[in-house]
Design a protein around this motif. Structure first.
Motif, PDB file in Angstrom:
ATOM      1  N   GLY A  85      -2.369  -3.295  -1.409  1.00 48.36           N
ATOM      2  CA  GLY A  85      -2.338  -3.708   0.011  1.00 48.36           C
ATOM      3  C   GLY A  85      -3.750  -3.803   0.708  1.00 48.36           C
ATOM      4  N   LEU A  86      -4.818  -3.856   0.264  1.00 51.94           N
ATOM      5  CA  LEU A  86      -5.913  -3.861   0.732  1.00 51.94           C
ATOM      6  C   LEU A  86      -6.370  -5.398   1.054  1.00 51.94           C
ATOM      7  CD1 LEU A  86      -8.292  -1.372  -1.143  1.00 51.94           C
ATOM      8  CD2 LEU A  86      -6.823  -0.917   0.859  1.00 51.94           C
ATOM      9  N   ASP A  87      -7.130  -5.431   2.453  1.00 54.57           N
ATOM     10  CA  ASP A  87      -7.436  -6.683   2.828  1.00 54.57           C
ATOM     11  C   ASP A  87      -8.764  -6.707   3.618  1.00 54.57           C
ATOM     12  OD1 ASP A  87      -6.912  -6.369   5.618  1.00 54.57           O
ATOM     13  OD2 ASP A  87      -4.661  -6.908   4.987  1.00 54.57           O
ATOM     14  N   SER A 120       0.799  -1.132   0.112  1.00 55.32           N
ATOM     15  CA  SER A 120       0.040   0.009   0.121  1.00 55.32           C
ATOM     16  C   SER A 120       0.796   1.250  -0.022  1.00 55.32           C
ATOM     17  CB  SER A 120      -1.048  -0.179   1.169  1.00 55.32           C
ATOM     18  OG  SER A 120      -0.223  -0.073   2.407  1.00 55.32           O
ATOM     19  N   PHE A 121       0.321   2.531  -0.510  1.00 61.26           N
ATOM     20  CA  PHE A 121       1.047   3.561  -0.005  1.00 61.26           C
ATOM     21  C   PHE A 121       0.150   4.581   0.972  1.00 61.26           C
ATOM     22  CE2 PHE A 121      -2.323   3.944  -3.433  1.00 61.26           C
ATOM     23  CZ  PHE A 121      -2.825   5.155  -3.231  1.00 61.26           C
ATOM     24  N   GLY A 160      -4.868  -9.559  -1.490  1.00 62.77           N
ATOM     25  CA  GLY A 160      -5.456  -9.754  -0.036  1.00 62.77           C
ATOM     26  C   GLY A 160      -6.717 -10.652   0.168  1.00 62.77           C
ATOM     27  N   VAL A 161      -7.087 -10.885  -1.095  1.00 61.88           N
ATOM     28  CA  VAL A 161      -8.337 -12.322  -0.825  1.00 61.88           C
ATOM     29  C   VAL A 161      -7.669 -13.353  -1.394  1.00 61.88           C
ATOM     30  CG1 VAL A 161     -10.115 -10.488  -0.780  1.00 61.88           C
ATOM     31  CG2 VAL A 161      -9.314 -11.423  -2.813  1.00 61.88           C
ATOM     32  N   GLU A 162      -6.411 -13.676  -1.117  1.00 58.95           N
ATOM     33  CA  GLU A 162      -6.039 -15.069  -1.833  1.00 58.95           C
ATOM     34  C   GLU A 162      -5.341 -15.841  -0.567  1.00 58.95           C
ATOM     35  OE1 GLU A 162      -4.472 -13.666  -6.474  1.00 58.95           O
ATOM     36  OE2 GLU A 162      -3.241 -13.936  -4.571  1.00 58.95           O
ATOM     37  N   ARG A 163      -5.372 -17.276  -0.593  1.00 59.75           N
ATOM     38  CA  ARG A 163      -4.655 -17.881   0.264  1.00 59.75           C
ATOM     39  C   ARG A 163      -3.294 -18.377  -0.095  1.00 59.75           C
ATOM     40  NH1 ARG A 163      -9.398 -21.130  -1.253  1.00 59.75           N
ATOM     41  NH2 ARG A 163      -8.726 -22.841  -2.601  1.00 59.75           N
TER      42      ARG A 163
END
Length: 231
Positions: free
Chosen positions: A168-170, A148-149, A191-194
């Motif tokens: 960088g969002l989750d 993220s920034f 951010g939505v990955e395993r």
């Protein structure tokens, strides 16, 4: 305020269906061979058949030539081209004119000046997407790096209000990101990955619920410090 959500890098029927059922607004299909989320034009066409009329289809390309864009336009018929490379304002205008497809233009934000410079895209891009710069490594991807920034830069610069925030969002930090940046649209991939390129339906659902304020979230000071804008 209702926030729009884009899940980028979808590559399977089940995760696409999970995104649609969760209430996602945009489905991102990546056309970049170096990415673990890359899909072929034929594969994307299959996914687009499932998605059409249910969610906006976004085709992400990186400095693509006209031949690839034409193939995507013909076979996939996306609602948007997301231009995630070093495309100039002139190239963005040319693609929009040639293919008649709406445009999301990604801008890498390493400083407040980058947001100010992005205004050159506002006349031709339907949405300007702000993402963090990639790591300084030869094999770094142009996006989807989980970096993220400083989100406060967006509130300070006040770009056109319909921008999209990425990087960088989750599920845990997206509400803070929205509140800090004043974003009306958010974009998530890693951010939505395993695992790299492997989307998790539960994380997708959590992210959408958090972004759209469909469930209460009690963020602690420690969480805000861990997931805040300076990462």
């Amino acid at each position: 305020m209702t926030v729009s959500v884009k899940i980028c890098g979808l590559s399977t029927e089940d995760t696409l269906e999970a995104a649609i059922c969760a209430g996602t607004d945009y489905a991102g299909l990546v056309f970049f061979p170096k990415s673990p989320r890359n899909v072929s034009v034929d594969r994307a066409a299959e996914l687009a058949t499932l998605a059409r009329g249910r969610i906006a289809i976004v085709a992400l390309t990186v400095d693509a030539d006209d031949a690839l864009l034409e193939a995507i336009k013909t076979r996939v018929a996306p609602d948007f081209f997301q231009l995630h490379g070093r495309e100039s304002a002139e190239r963005v205008a040319e693609i929009r004119r040639r293919f008649g497809t709406r445009i999301i233009k990604a801008v890498k934000v390493g400083s407040l000046d980058d947001i100010e410079a992005s205004r050159v895209f506002e006349p031709t891009a339907d949405i300007v997407l702000f993402d963090a710069p990639p790591p300084r490594a030869p094999d770094a991807l142009p996006g989807g790096n989980g970096i993220s920034f400083d989100w406060t830069w967006l509130a300070k610069a006040q770009p056109r209000p319909d921008f999209m925030l990425s990087g960088g969002l989750d599920p845990d930090n997206v509400r803070l990101a929205i509140a800090t940046s004043c974003a009306r649209s958010v974009d998530v991939s890693s951010g939505v990955e395993r695992a790299p390129g492997v989307k998790d339906p539960d994380l997708i659902a959590r992210f959408v619920r958090a972004a759209k304020h469909l469930e209460p979230v009690a963020a602690t000071a420690a969480e805000e410090d861990r997931h805040g804008p300076h990462r």
